[in-house]
Design a protein around this motif. Sequence first.
Motif, PDB file in Angstrom:
ATOM      1  N   UNK A 118       0.791  -1.236  -0.099  1.00 48.24           N
ATOM      2  CA  UNK A 118       0.067  -0.066  -0.019  1.00 48.24           C
ATOM      3  C   UNK A 118       0.574   1.389   0.061  1.00 48.24           C
ATOM      4  N   UNK A 119       1.982   1.287   0.646  1.00 54.05           N
ATOM      5  CA  UNK A 119       2.998   2.471   0.721  1.00 54.05           C
ATOM      6  C   UNK A 119       3.494   2.638  -0.847  1.00 54.05           C
ATOM      7  N   UNK A 120       3.766   1.475  -1.441  1.00 54.00           N
ATOM      8  CA  UNK A 120       4.465   1.860  -2.600  1.00 54.00           C
ATOM      9  C   UNK A 120       3.297   2.097  -3.663  1.00 54.00           C
ATOM     10  N   UNK A 121       2.323   1.420  -3.752  1.00 48.70           N
ATOM     11  CA  UNK A 121       1.170   1.977  -4.681  1.00 48.70           C
ATOM     12  C   UNK A 121       0.429   3.135  -4.458  1.00 48.70           C
ATOM     13  N   UNK A 122       0.239   3.455  -3.208  1.00 53.84           N
ATOM     14  CA  UNK A 122      -0.400   4.379  -2.744  1.00 53.84           C
ATOM     15  C   UNK A 122      -2.007   4.326  -2.893  1.00 53.84           C
ATOM     16  N   UNK A 123      -2.216   2.882  -2.627  1.00 51.39           N
ATOM     17  CA  UNK A 123      -3.674   2.546  -2.628  1.00 51.39           C
ATOM     18  C   UNK A 123      -4.081   2.215  -1.185  1.00 51.39           C
ATOM     19  N   UNK A 124      -5.492   2.183  -1.103  1.00 53.25           N
ATOM     20  CA  UNK A 124      -6.133   2.146   0.413  1.00 53.25           C
ATOM     21  C   UNK A 124      -5.608   0.783   1.076  1.00 53.25           C
ATOM     22  N   UNK A 125      -5.914  -0.310   0.291  1.00 48.67           N
ATOM     23  CA  UNK A 125      -5.775  -1.850   0.936  1.00 48.67           C
ATOM     24  C   UNK A 125      -5.202  -2.709  -0.106  1.00 48.67           C
ATOM     25  N   UNK A 126      -4.357  -3.602   0.477  1.00 42.93           N
ATOM     26  CA  UNK A 126      -3.701  -4.494  -0.362  1.00 42.93           C
ATOM     27  C   UNK A 126      -4.121  -6.138   0.446  1.00 42.93           C
ATOM     28  N   UNK A 127      -4.026  -6.993  -0.472  1.00 43.68           N
ATOM     29  CA  UNK A 127      -3.903  -8.524  -0.072  1.00 43.68           C
ATOM     30  C   UNK A 127      -2.821  -9.160  -0.029  1.00 43.68           C
ATOM     31  N   UNK A 128      -2.831 -10.454   0.097  1.00 45.11           N
ATOM     32  CA  UNK A 128      -1.748 -11.565   0.014  1.00 45.11           C
ATOM     33  C   UNK A 128      -2.133 -12.565  -0.857  1.00 45.11           C
ATOM     34  N   UNK A 129      -1.244 -13.600  -1.182  1.00 45.23           N
ATOM     35  CA  UNK A 129      -1.763 -14.635  -1.916  1.00 45.23           C
ATOM     36  C   UNK A 129      -1.688 -14.695  -3.427  1.00 45.23           C
ATOM     37  N   UNK A 130      -1.106 -13.642  -3.862  1.00 44.45           N
ATOM     38  CA  UNK A 130      -1.296 -13.478  -5.398  1.00 44.45           C
ATOM     39  C   UNK A 130      -0.135 -14.510  -5.897  1.00 44.45           C
ATOM     40  N   UNK A 131      -0.454 -15.392  -6.896  1.00 44.80           N
ATOM     41  CA  UNK A 131       0.619 -16.101  -7.398  1.00 44.80           C
ATOM     42  C   UNK A 131       1.707 -15.564  -8.142  1.00 44.80           C
TER      43      UNK A 131
END
Length: 442
Positions: A118-131
Motif C-alpha cells: 500500500x505504501x508503494x502503490x499509494x492505494x488504500x488496501x492490499x491483499x496477499x496470496x497472489x501467485x
Amino acid sequence: MFKYLPHTKLDIEQMLQVIGVSDINDLFLEIPDSLKGLDLDVPQSHSELEIYQRFEELAQKNNVLIPFVGAGAYDHYTPSILRHLVERQEFLTSYTPYQPEISQGTLQYIFEFQSVITELTKMDVSNASMYDGATATAEAMFMATNAKKRSQILVSKTVNPNIINVINTYAHYRGLKVEFVAMKNGVTDVDDFTQKNSKEYAGIIVQSPNMYGIIEDLTPYRAILDETKGLFIVNSDISSLSILKAPGEFGADIAVGDCQSLGVPLSFGGPYIGYLATTTKLMRKMPGRICGVTTDSDGKRAFVLTLQAREQHIRREKANSNICSNQSLLALFVTIYATVMGKQGIREAQQKSVNATHYLANQLEQKTSFKGVFKQPFFKDVVLRSSVDPTVLEDVCFDAGFVGPLALERLDSSMKDLYLFSATEKRSKADIDRFVTVLEGL
C-alpha cells in the motif's frame, strides 16, 4: 503396495468396482513395461564429505550465465539474510494461518507485506496470496467485471504478452470478452482508447513501465473512464514504484503486478509472488487473503484474517476467486527485503538498474548494429533494432556466457528485428562492456 494404505481389501474391491476395473494393477497399464522394474543403479551410501565433493563435481557441469534480459523477471541482488531467515523451520514449514491464535507471526508478516504494497502503490488496501503478476492482473479483471456487472474489458497492447495470455485464458472460462487498445510509438494509443471506451467495458488494463520498458503517461485515463464509470487497472513492477509516480496518484482503482524484483531470485521462472491493491470501495471484491490488526480481550495487538467471504474457501462456485494456496513464504521474502533495504536502498537499487540499462543502450547504439526504436523515456528494459538472426545472436551470447536479449518476434511475429535488453544493479560496467564487445562481432 497395500502396506501403507489405510484401506481394507474390501474397501479397495468396492472402489475398483465403482470405476469398472477388475484388478488394481490395471490402473498402471498405461506405463510401458520398459519403465517398470527399472534398475536405477542407486549408488552405495557416502559420507557427508563425499556427498559434498560429488555435488561440487556436478555443479562444475553448469554454465553460469550473466543475464541481459528482463521482460518481467529481473536478476536483482538477494541479500544473504533473506535465505537465512526464510529457511527457518517456523517460516519454511508453515502453511495457511487458519488458526490465528497460533499463527500470529505468520499473520504479522502478511500484514507487513500488505503495508509495504500500500505504501508503494499509494492505494488504500492490499491483499496477499497472489501467485504472480500475470494472475494478479487476471484477478483484477474479475474484480472489475464483477463490480461493474459488465462482461467486457479493455487491455492495452503494450501489456506483456505473457500477461495477456493469462488474461485471455481466465476470460475464456468466465465468458468474458477482451478487447485491445492499439499501441502507438511504443505506448498505449489514448485516442484509440477514447474511441473504444464505453459503458460496455468494465475498464482498462494498462502496464507501466510497459512491455518495452517505456514509462507510460497514465494521466489521461481517470477522466476518460469517469465518463463511463469504468475502472482503471494499472500493472507495474512493484520496485519501479520506489522511483516512479504510484498508480494511486493517477487515480487507479486497482494496482497489480509482480513482486519478484523485491528480493525474490529468478529461480528458473518461479515461484514468484504478485500483488493486488485497491480502494476502500472495492476491497470486498478482493481475492486471496487479507490480514488485519485488532486488539484481543486483554487489549494486546492481534492479527487476524479479515473480510474473507465463506465462499472463498467452501462455496467455490459463488466465490469472487478460487485462490486458495498461501503465498506467505514469498510475502516474507518481499517483507524482509523491503525492511533490510529500506526506502533508500530499494530506490538506489532501481536507480542503478536504470543507469545500467541506459549505459548498455548507449554503448550498443554507438558500437554495434543495434539502434534505438522508441523515443519515450524507458526504465530498466529497452528495445533496440537489428537485422541479426535471433538464433545466431542467442548462440553467440550463450557461448560467451550471456543470456539475452529477448527476440520480440518470438512473442509477436510483427516485432521482427526488435530485441529487448535489460540490466540491473548486479551488472557492472565491466560486464556491460564485455557484453557489448561480444555483440560488436555481429
